[in-house]
Scaffold this motif. Structure first.
Motif, PDB file in Angstrom:
ATOM      1  N   LEU A   1     -22.914 -12.716 -29.777  1.00  0.00           N
ATOM      2  CA  LEU A   1     -23.552 -11.524 -29.880  1.00  0.00           C
ATOM      3  C   LEU A   1     -24.569 -11.397 -31.081  1.00  0.00           C
ATOM      4  CD1 LEU A   1     -24.215  -8.676 -28.813  1.00  0.00           C
ATOM      5  CD2 LEU A   1     -22.108  -7.953 -30.294  1.00  0.00           C
ATOM      6  N   PHE A   2     -24.113 -12.020 -32.384  1.00  0.00           N
ATOM      7  CA  PHE A   2     -24.761 -11.968 -33.517  1.00  0.00           C
ATOM      8  C   PHE A   2     -26.137 -12.776 -33.389  1.00  0.00           C
ATOM      9  CE2 PHE A   2     -25.870 -13.774 -37.741  1.00  0.00           C
ATOM     10  CZ  PHE A   2     -25.918 -12.599 -38.393  1.00  0.00           C
ATOM     11  N   LYS A   3     -25.866 -14.157 -32.740  1.00  0.00           N
ATOM     12  CA  LYS A   3     -27.173 -14.850 -32.586  1.00  0.00           C
ATOM     13  C   LYS A   3     -28.061 -14.464 -31.608  1.00  0.00           C
ATOM     14  CE  LYS A   3     -24.902 -19.232 -33.212  1.00  0.00           C
ATOM     15  NZ  LYS A   3     -24.590 -20.691 -32.867  1.00  0.00           N
ATOM     16  N   GLU A   4     -27.538 -13.483 -30.374  1.00  0.00           N
ATOM     17  CA  GLU A   4     -28.453 -12.728 -29.613  1.00  0.00           C
ATOM     18  C   GLU A   4     -29.266 -11.635 -30.280  1.00  0.00           C
ATOM     19  OE1 GLU A   4     -29.326 -13.294 -26.392  1.00  0.00           O
ATOM     20  OE2 GLU A   4     -28.283 -15.111 -26.141  1.00  0.00           O
ATOM     21  N   ILE A   5     -28.439 -10.917 -31.204  1.00  0.00           N
ATOM     22  CA  ILE A   5     -29.117  -9.816 -31.785  1.00  0.00           C
ATOM     23  C   ILE A   5     -30.304 -10.287 -32.797  1.00  0.00           C
ATOM     24  CG2 ILE A   5     -28.899  -8.020 -33.524  1.00  0.00           C
ATOM     25  CD1 ILE A   5     -25.972  -7.532 -32.196  1.00  0.00           C
ATOM     26  N   LYS A   6     -29.946 -11.508 -33.588  1.00  0.00           N
ATOM     27  CA  LYS A   6     -30.749 -11.989 -34.460  1.00  0.00           C
ATOM     28  C   LYS A   6     -32.018 -12.549 -33.829  1.00  0.00           C
ATOM     29  CE  LYS A   6     -29.046 -11.292 -38.323  1.00  0.00           C
ATOM     30  NZ  LYS A   6     -29.710 -10.564 -39.385  1.00  0.00           N
ATOM     31  N   ALA A   7     -32.082 -13.032 -32.353  1.00  0.00           N
ATOM     32  CA  ALA A   7     -33.080 -13.597 -32.056  1.00  0.00           C
ATOM     33  C   ALA A   7     -33.960 -12.434 -31.455  1.00  0.00           C
ATOM     34  CB  ALA A   7     -32.500 -14.241 -30.406  1.00  0.00           C
ATOM     35  N   LEU A   8     -33.221 -11.193 -30.952  1.00  0.00           N
ATOM     36  CA  LEU A   8     -34.094 -10.195 -30.637  1.00  0.00           C
ATOM     37  C   LEU A   8     -34.984  -9.512 -31.683  1.00  0.00           C
ATOM     38  CD1 LEU A   8     -31.498  -8.558 -28.186  1.00  0.00           C
ATOM     39  CD2 LEU A   8     -33.818  -9.223 -27.700  1.00  0.00           C
ATOM     40  N   GLU A   9     -34.189  -9.571 -32.787  1.00  0.00           N
ATOM     41  CA  GLU A   9     -34.849  -9.088 -34.125  1.00  0.00           C
ATOM     42  C   GLU A   9     -36.105  -9.879 -34.538  1.00  0.00           C
ATOM     43  OE1 GLU A   9     -31.065  -7.042 -36.533  1.00  0.00           O
ATOM     44  OE2 GLU A   9     -31.496  -9.118 -37.053  1.00  0.00           O
ATOM     45  N   ARG A  10     -35.999 -11.207 -34.299  1.00  0.00           N
ATOM     46  CA  ARG A  10     -37.120 -12.027 -34.549  1.00  0.00           C
ATOM     47  C   ARG A  10     -38.164 -11.789 -33.723  1.00  0.00           C
ATOM     48  NH1 ARG A  10     -37.272 -18.524 -36.215  1.00  0.00           N
ATOM     49  NH2 ARG A  10     -39.654 -18.370 -36.243  1.00  0.00           N
ATOM     50  N   THR A  11     -37.806 -11.340 -32.409  1.00  0.00           N
ATOM     51  CA  THR A  11     -38.984 -11.208 -31.545  1.00  0.00           C
ATOM     52  C   THR A  11     -39.843  -9.895 -31.828  1.00  0.00           C
ATOM     53  OG1 THR A  11     -37.525 -12.147 -29.742  1.00  0.00           O
ATOM     54  CG2 THR A  11     -39.461 -10.504 -29.138  1.00  0.00           C
ATOM     55  N   VAL A  12     -38.971  -8.880 -32.404  1.00  0.00           N
ATOM     56  CA  VAL A  12     -39.694  -7.717 -32.736  1.00  0.00           C
ATOM     57  C   VAL A  12     -40.488  -8.125 -34.122  1.00  0.00           C
ATOM     58  CG1 VAL A  12     -39.135  -5.225 -33.818  1.00  0.00           C
ATOM     59  CG2 VAL A  12     -37.857  -6.167 -31.831  1.00  0.00           C
TER      60      VAL A  12
END
Length: 203
Positions: free
Chosen positions: A94-105
């Motif tokens: 979950l942490f990796k998925e959230i970090k990936a989404l944050e980077r997209t933003v």
């Protein structure tokens, strides 16, 4: 990458919306803490830590550190919002998925700037591109500010923050072990951050 979410020229407007996002959203808080106020606090603390680092011979710019701190939560006003830490870190996946989404933003926000301006922001807004030493200092300052928030709530009699304060103390102690300059801040500056105004100006 072409920006999908953020309109061209909207970077500053999104950053200024940080004042509308409250941190610690699931906690019963007596004092509201906005993302913009938090980033200001982290910038002040991080700059001080970086000064200690430079005085101790490290090749780090307090100005660059403070700038990185200002933008370290850019994804939140960019549309991601503030997620509770325990939720974000519930599982590694979950942490990796959230970090990936944050980077997209973050990348979309930088892309909203004119091409000539992007290099000035990319290295501070996109967290994966922040210099490691700068990122460490900002993270240490971030955790110290979270400790100050929890202790401040406890001082007001809000036991909602009892466990949070204990956990943050452990986290800050770990950063003090890793970064001597963070320990210098805790040893020299932290106690003043917990004083009342009368105590600060009294003899």
């Amino acid at each position: 990458m072409k920006s999908i979410v953020h309109k061209a020229g909207s970077f500053v407007a999104h950053m200024l919306r940080a004042k509308h996002i409250n941190r610690w959203p699931l906690m019963n808080s007596l004092n509201t803490d906005s993302v913009s106020a938090h980033c200001y606090d982290v910038a002040v603390v991080a700059h001080r830590i970086a000064v200690y680092a430079q005085l101790n011979g490290k090749d780090v710019s307090p100005e660059a550190v403070a700038t990185a701190a200002v933008f370290h939560e850019a994804s939140e006003p960019g549309g991601f919002g503030d997620l509770p830490g325990p939720f974000k870190r519930a599982t590694e996946a979950l942490f990796k998925e959230i970090k990936a989404l944050e980077r997209t933003v973050e990348e979309s926000m930088v892309d909203s700037l004119d091409e000539a301006s992007r290099p000035y922001y990319d290295k501070y807004v996109v967290q994966a591109k922040v210099e490691p030493e700068i990122k460490k200092i900002v993270k240490a300052a971030d955790e110290i500010c979270a400790l100050l928030k929890a202790l401040g709530e406890l001082n007001l009699g809000n036991n909602e923050y009892k466990i949070a304060a204990a956990n943050q103390r452990i986290t800050v102690d770990k950063w003090c072990e890793e970064l001597p300059e963070a320990k210098l801040f805790v040893d020299n500056d932290l106690k003043f951050c917990m004083m009342t105004l009368d105590e600060l100006i009294g003899n």
